[in-house]
Each structure stands twice: as structure tokens, then as C-alpha cells.
Scaffold this motif. Structure first.
Motif, PDB file in Angstrom:
ATOM      1  N   LEU A 138      37.867  44.706  45.487  1.00 41.33           N
ATOM      2  CA  LEU A 138      38.556  43.691  44.705  1.00 41.33           C
ATOM      3  C   LEU A 138      37.517  42.937  43.901  1.00 41.33           C
ATOM      4  O   LEU A 138      36.474  42.534  44.433  1.00 41.33           O
ATOM      5  N   SER A 139      37.785  42.739  42.613  1.00 47.93           N
ATOM      6  CA  SER A 139      36.958  41.848  41.815  1.00 47.93           C
ATOM      7  C   SER A 139      37.514  40.433  41.945  1.00 47.93           C
ATOM      8  O   SER A 139      38.689  40.239  42.277  1.00 47.93           O
ATOM      9  N   VAL A 140      36.662  39.432  41.686  1.00 46.64           N
ATOM     10  CA  VAL A 140      37.047  38.043  41.973  1.00 46.64           C
ATOM     11  C   VAL A 140      36.674  37.139  40.807  1.00 46.64           C
ATOM     12  O   VAL A 140      35.545  37.194  40.303  1.00 46.64           O
ATOM     13  N   ILE A 141      37.613  36.291  40.388  1.00 41.08           N
ATOM     14  CA  ILE A 141      37.327  35.176  39.488  1.00 41.08           C
ATOM     15  C   ILE A 141      37.122  33.960  40.388  1.00 41.08           C
ATOM     16  O   ILE A 141      38.069  33.425  40.958  1.00 41.08           O
ATOM     17  N   HIS A 142      35.879  33.527  40.540  1.00 37.89           N
ATOM     18  CA  HIS A 142      35.544  32.525  41.549  1.00 37.89           C
ATOM     19  C   HIS A 142      35.982  31.116  41.172  1.00 37.89           C
ATOM     20  O   HIS A 142      36.295  30.304  42.050  1.00 37.89           O
ATOM     21  N   ASN A 147      33.451  32.531  36.088  1.00 36.91           N
ATOM     22  CA  ASN A 147      32.603  33.269  37.033  1.00 36.91           C
ATOM     23  C   ASN A 147      33.309  34.481  37.635  1.00 36.91           C
ATOM     24  O   ASN A 147      33.614  34.525  38.836  1.00 36.91           O
ATOM     25  N   LEU A 148      33.526  35.485  36.799  1.00 33.09           N
ATOM     26  CA  LEU A 148      34.068  36.764  37.270  1.00 33.09           C
ATOM     27  C   LEU A 148      32.966  37.576  37.944  1.00 33.09           C
ATOM     28  O   LEU A 148      31.874  37.739  37.391  1.00 33.09           O
ATOM     29  N   GLU A 149      33.266  38.098  39.120  1.00 32.76           N
ATOM     30  CA  GLU A 149      32.350  39.003  39.813  1.00 32.76           C
ATOM     31  C   GLU A 149      33.050  40.341  40.022  1.00 32.76           C
ATOM     32  O   GLU A 149      34.042  40.430  40.749  1.00 32.76           O
ATOM     33  N   ARG A 150      32.544  41.369  39.378  1.00 33.65           N
ATOM     34  CA  ARG A 150      33.108  42.699  39.537  1.00 33.65           C
ATOM     35  C   ARG A 150      32.784  43.239  40.931  1.00 33.65           C
ATOM     36  O   ARG A 150      31.691  43.033  41.466  1.00 33.65           O
ATOM     37  N   ASP A 151      33.743  43.972  41.504  1.00 34.35           N
ATOM     38  CA  ASP A 151      33.539  44.676  42.778  1.00 34.35           C
ATOM     39  C   ASP A 151      32.939  43.746  43.839  1.00 34.35           C
ATOM     40  O   ASP A 151      31.925  44.038  44.471  1.00 34.35           O
ATOM     41  N   ALA A 152      33.597  42.627  44.074  1.00 32.69           N
ATOM     42  CA  ALA A 152      33.043  41.592  44.952  1.00 32.69           C
ATOM     43  C   ALA A 152      33.407  41.781  46.416  1.00 32.69           C
ATOM     44  O   ALA A 152      32.620  41.428  47.304  1.00 32.69           O
ATOM     45  N   VAL A 153      34.592  42.298  46.716  1.00 31.55           N
ATOM     46  CA  VAL A 153      35.055  42.437  48.101  1.00 31.55           C
ATOM     47  C   VAL A 153      35.251  43.915  48.399  1.00 31.55           C
ATOM     48  O   VAL A 153      36.147  44.564  47.837  1.00 31.55           O
ATOM     49  N   TYR A 154      34.413  44.454  49.272  1.00 32.79           N
ATOM     50  CA  TYR A 154      34.506  45.871  49.639  1.00 32.79           C
ATOM     51  C   TYR A 154      35.638  46.063  50.644  1.00 32.79           C
ATOM     52  O   TYR A 154      35.756  45.323  51.625  1.00 32.79           O
TER      53      TYR A 154
END
Length: 517
Positions: free
Chosen positions: A339-343, A353-360
Motif C-alpha cells: 500500500l502506498s501512503v499519503i502521510h 508527503n506521498l510515500e510509494r510502496d510504504a506498507v508491505y
């Protein structure tokens, strides 16, 4: 002639106006949205904090486009989950009467508790009518007291049809009264929004119909009501007349949808989601993830506020989490395992602060769907305040404490630091001087926390000036306030205005009111 010197005495008197703000219902969740199941046996659990931990016990195996729904109790314990076709109970086995309750769809299902009831739930989803070649919107009732507390679909309350020829768009939000719940669906190949109200008494089968915005020629795509119940965003994918997203107004008191402020844009959009403070809209398409500033002004201003947050995405769902972050299922190129996340979704532009591929997901696959929830579960906490005059104790009240375990207030009053904090749910605080303060409220729900900031202005006490001591000799005299301040006045003879004509000795006082002080 008797010349006398008289002191014209003013007795300071406060006309204390209690400035009560209109109620703002925030409907913060208990922990009902803390466990998610989605995709091909994927899942996450927010009960352990943020980021969530991956779950490996899901029985769901959704195909690429299918959405889903999950629900937990107010303590965050899983109750059941579904892909729109099958319902699994908390033990990850088929719920009693829970097989073949509908068909997969973009948003899968929506689970809505009966207002003021802790064991009955409405289960909204879609079914396929092969002869008519149409999808229909329907509901079933789930009773958690059945099957020894594991829950079951009530046999004679299963697959009750509400709307023929519907699209797959579905969302829900609380009524402005904070108790009832609106469930919103949309027609297929028409411009009809259909709002159904679930109350303590029943589900109202006669919807509030609004024919506004664009014609939905495609079934796929997500629809979300903003957490505060004021906006609706819908993406229509695979449309015959052009793919697009619409942003319209929603009235969570009447159930009416309005397109007087319609924002419409063509393009390959699929997922939509609002920031928890309701100021930003995010859309995800075949190529890019976008942000729009809903405070920018006119519909054209909102469109021109567009920021591309990342490219090279695939279509997928966006879902606001109980930690105030937005989770994205992009899929493809290895991203299907994450899951990618907009923090920080409340922040403008790249500061979100978008983080690609943040939650495995521990080898499980997102596909394109994420669970849908009642949107008001995920609203930022809000609070109101009363008494804004210098010297008064300003009182603070959280609008909805459901699901909040503890709080921490920071009043950011520099002269009083470090004694400018509180851990009370309804604190009182006396500010050191007049001015505007940035008041921070942090709420804790289990191991999750959210912080919101609100500006509070403390007003000075008005100080009318009567000038120097004055002598007068048996003639009329005019007391004039110097300087004249904006506000209202009331003298002891009930006259108003900045001047008072007097003709006798005595003590005279005036009450000046400014900004409620």
C-alpha cells in the motif's frame, strides 16, 4: 456661585456574552475501521498503531476490480468482512446465510450499523439481473446474535432490492444529527443520486432523489462523501461518453445533492478520497495521482489547483485510514504487494508527503479495491470553544468523543509555558493576554493519534475613557467617552451611545461591550 469639582466615576462592568459556536458534528470513529481485508487475501490492522501491520488470515480472493467492506466493534475487534458476494465472520469462515449474497463490484459493499443498536447491521451491495442485463442496489440485515455470536444474515431479510439499474457507486455518512446515517447510491446511464436514510426506526426505502451533475455511463469507479458530509466526489471509469470525475455538494440534513458548484473533469479517474479535514480531494487514475484544493474558490479555481503527486500509477482505490492518512492501492510493477501512503493529506501540494510502496503486505496482493467505510468515522476530531474575553476562563469541548481514549491540549500561550496544557476532555483555560492562539488538540484512540489545530482569538476588555476630572456650575454637562470605541454602550440611566448629558451631581457609570466583552 458654588463651584464644585466632581469625580465622574465609571464602574467597570462586563457584559459577558457567551459566544456559543454552532454545533459541528465530527462523528469520529470508535475503532470500527481499524481492520481492513481486501484484494487477494490481503489485510491490515491499525490496532497496533500506524503504520498498520499486515494480516495473513483473510479468506477473500477478489479479482482485479472488486471492492470490499470490513467492520469491527467499537474496541477494534473484527466482526465480519465481505467482497460483496460472500460474507466471512470473525473466524474467517462463511457467515451463516452469508454465501452468494450479491456480486462483486467496484466498491463491493457498505456495512452500516443500526442506529442505537449494537448487534444489527445493514449490508448494502449489488446484484446482477441477467434477463434485464442490469445491476441492482440491495441490502440484507445481519444479526450478530445469531450463530452463537458469530453473526448471520437474517433469512427473511436477505437481498432486499432498493434501486433497479444502478451503477457500482456507493458511500455513506452520518446525518447532521449525529445518529442517523445516509447511504448514497447512483443510477446507471442517468444523473440520479439516491440517498437512503437509516434511522432508529427503520431504513427508509423511499430515497431522496437528486438529478444533478453528469450522466454515469460507466458502472466502475469510486464514490465518496466527504467526512463532514458536505461534498460528494465520484469517478466514472469505462464510460461510454468519456471518463471523468464529478465533485458536487451534499446536504447531510436533507439528503439532497446539488451541482450548483459542480467541478467536472474528463480523464481516466478511478479512486477518489477526501482529506480528513475536508479541504483536499485526491483522485487516482490510470496514469497519475492528483490533489485538488477545495478551498481554492470557484470550480475553475479548484481545477486549476491541481497538483500531480506521482505518475506511473495504475487505477486503484484510495481510502482514508483511522490514523488520518490516505492509503492507495496502485498495483502493477511490484506495487501490488504494497500500500502506498499519503502521510499528511491535509497539507497542500507535495507537502502531503506521498510515500510509494510504504506498507508491505507480506506477499498478499492489493488488486484495485480497498474497503469502504461510513466516511464520517474518519473525520478529523473537531472542537468548539466558549468565552473569549481576556480574564475569563475559555472552555473547550470536543464535538464527538466516541472512540477517543485520552486527549492532550496545548494552548501555545508562551508566557504560561509549560503550564499551558491539559489532559481533560473539557478543559478550561485563562489566556495570559489578548490575541490569537493556535490551540492544538491531540486525541488518542488505542495506539493511534491525531492532532488538529484551531485558532482561538481572545479579545481585550474595552476601556472607555471619561477624560480628566471636570468642574461644572449648575448647568448641563456632557460626559463623552474618549476615544469613542466601536461597540455598544449602556449608561446607568439606560441611555446608549458614547455621550451622556447630566445635570446633577452623582456617580455615573457606563457599560461598554465590544466583541462580546
Amino acid at each position: 456661585m458654588d463651584i464644585r469639582k466632581h469625580l465622574i466615576e465609571i464602574i467597570p462592568a462586563l457584559a459577558i456574552t457567551l459566544l456559543c459556536l454552532s454545533p459541528v458534528f465530527s462523528f469520529s470513529q470508535g475503532k470500527q475501521a481499524n481492520i481492513w481485508y481486501f484484494g487477494a487475501k490481503a489485510g491490515v490492522d491499525f490496532n497496533q498503531g500506524s503504520p498498520p501491520i499486515a494480516l495473513l488470515n483473510s479468506q477473500m480472493h477478489n479479482n482485479a476490480f472488486a471492492g470490499c467492506a470490513s467492520i469491527s466493534d467499537s474496541s477494534g475487534n473484527l466482526l465480519f468482512y465481505s467482497d460483496g458476494r460472500t460474507i466471512w465472520n470473525k473466524n474467517h469462515i462463511f457467515m451463516q446465510n452469508g454465501q452468494v449474497v450479491g456480486v462483486p463490484s467496484t466498491q463491493g459493499a457498505m456495512i452500516v450499523p443500526f442506529p442505537d443498536n449494537n448487534h444489527l447491521y445493514y449490508f448494502f451491495n449489488f446484484t446482477w439481473d441477467n434477463p434485464a442485463f442490469q445491476y441492482h442496489f440491495q441490502y440484507s440485515i445481519i444479526d450478530m446474535d445469531l450463530d452463537n455470536g458469530n453473526g448471520g444474515v437474517v433469512a427473511d431479510k436477505k437481498e432486499i432490492r432498493l434501486l433497479n439499474n444502478s451503477s457500482w457507486h456507493l458511500s455513506a455518512v452520518h446525518h447532521v444529527n449525529g445518529k442517523d446515517i445516509w447511504v448514497l447510491a447512483h443510477g446507471y446511464q442517468n444523473d440520479g443520486y439516491y440517498a437512503y436514510l437509516a434511522t432508529v426506526d427503520s431504513l427508509h426505502h423511499t430515497p431522496i432523489i437528486s438529478q444533478v451533475g453528469s450522466v454515469f455511463d460507466g458502472s466502475t469507479g469510486y464514490m465518496k462523501i466527504s467526512p463532514n458530509g458536505k461534498k460528494v466526489a465520484a469517478a466514472v471509469n469505462s464510460s461510454l461518453s468519456g471518463e471523468f470525475f464529478d465533485l458536487v455538494d451534499f446536504n447531510n440534513e436533507t439528503g439532497m445533492v446539488s451541482d450548483i458548484n459542480l467541478v467536472h473533469k474528463l480523464g481516466g479517474y478511478y479512486g477518489v478520497e477526501f482529506s480528513p479535514d475536508n479541504t483536499k480531494l485526491y483522485t487516482n487514475g490510470i496514469i497519475n495521482l492528483y490533489q485538488y484544493d477545495l478551498t481554492a474558490g470557484s470550480p475553475q479555481d479548484i481545477l486549476e489547483s491541481e497538483v500531480i503527486l506521482t505518475d506511473n500509477t495504475s487505477r486503484g482505490a484510495l481510502q482514508l485510514g483511522p490514523d488520518g492518512k490516505i492509503y492507495c492501492s496502485f498495483g502493477g510493477n511490484g506495487s501490488e504487494f504494497y500500500l502506498s501512503v499519503i502521510h499528511s493529506p491535509n497539507e497542500a501540494g507535495l507537502a502531503c508527503n506521498l510515500e510509494r510502496d510504504a506498507v508491505y503486505l507480506e506477499g498478499k496482493i492489493t488488486n484495485e479495491g480497498l474497503p469502504s467505510f461510513i466516511q464520517s468515522y474518519l473525520n478529523d476530531p473537531t472542537f468548539t470553544a466558549q468565552h473569549f474575553c481576556l480574564g475569563d476562563a475559555t472552555t473547550f469541548e470536543i464535538d464527538d468523543t466516541n472512540g477517543i481514549d485520552s486527549v492532550y491540549w496545548k494552548f501555545n500561550d508562551l508566557p504560561n509555558m509549560p503550564n499551558d496544557t491539559s489532559t481533560r476532555f473539557s478543559p478550561e483555560y485563562v489566556f495570559s493576554h489578548a490575541g490569537t492562539y493556535h490551540v492544538d488538540l491531540t486525541v488518542y484512540s488505542g495506539l493511534l493519534e491525531k492532532t488538529v489545530t484551531q485558532d482561538i482569538t481572545i479579545h481585550p476588555i474595552p476601556e472607555p475613557n471619561l477624560g480628566s476630572d471636570t468642574m461644572f456650575c449648575n448647568t448641563g454637562f456632557v460626559i463623552t467617552l474618549k476615544p469613542n470605541c466601536d461597540g455598544t454602550y449602556r449608561w446607568n440611566d439606560f441611555s446608549t451611545g458614547p455621550e451622556l448629558v447630566v445635570s446633577d451631581t452623582g456617580i455615573y457609570w457606563v457599560r461598554a461591550t465590544l466583541n462580546g466583552c
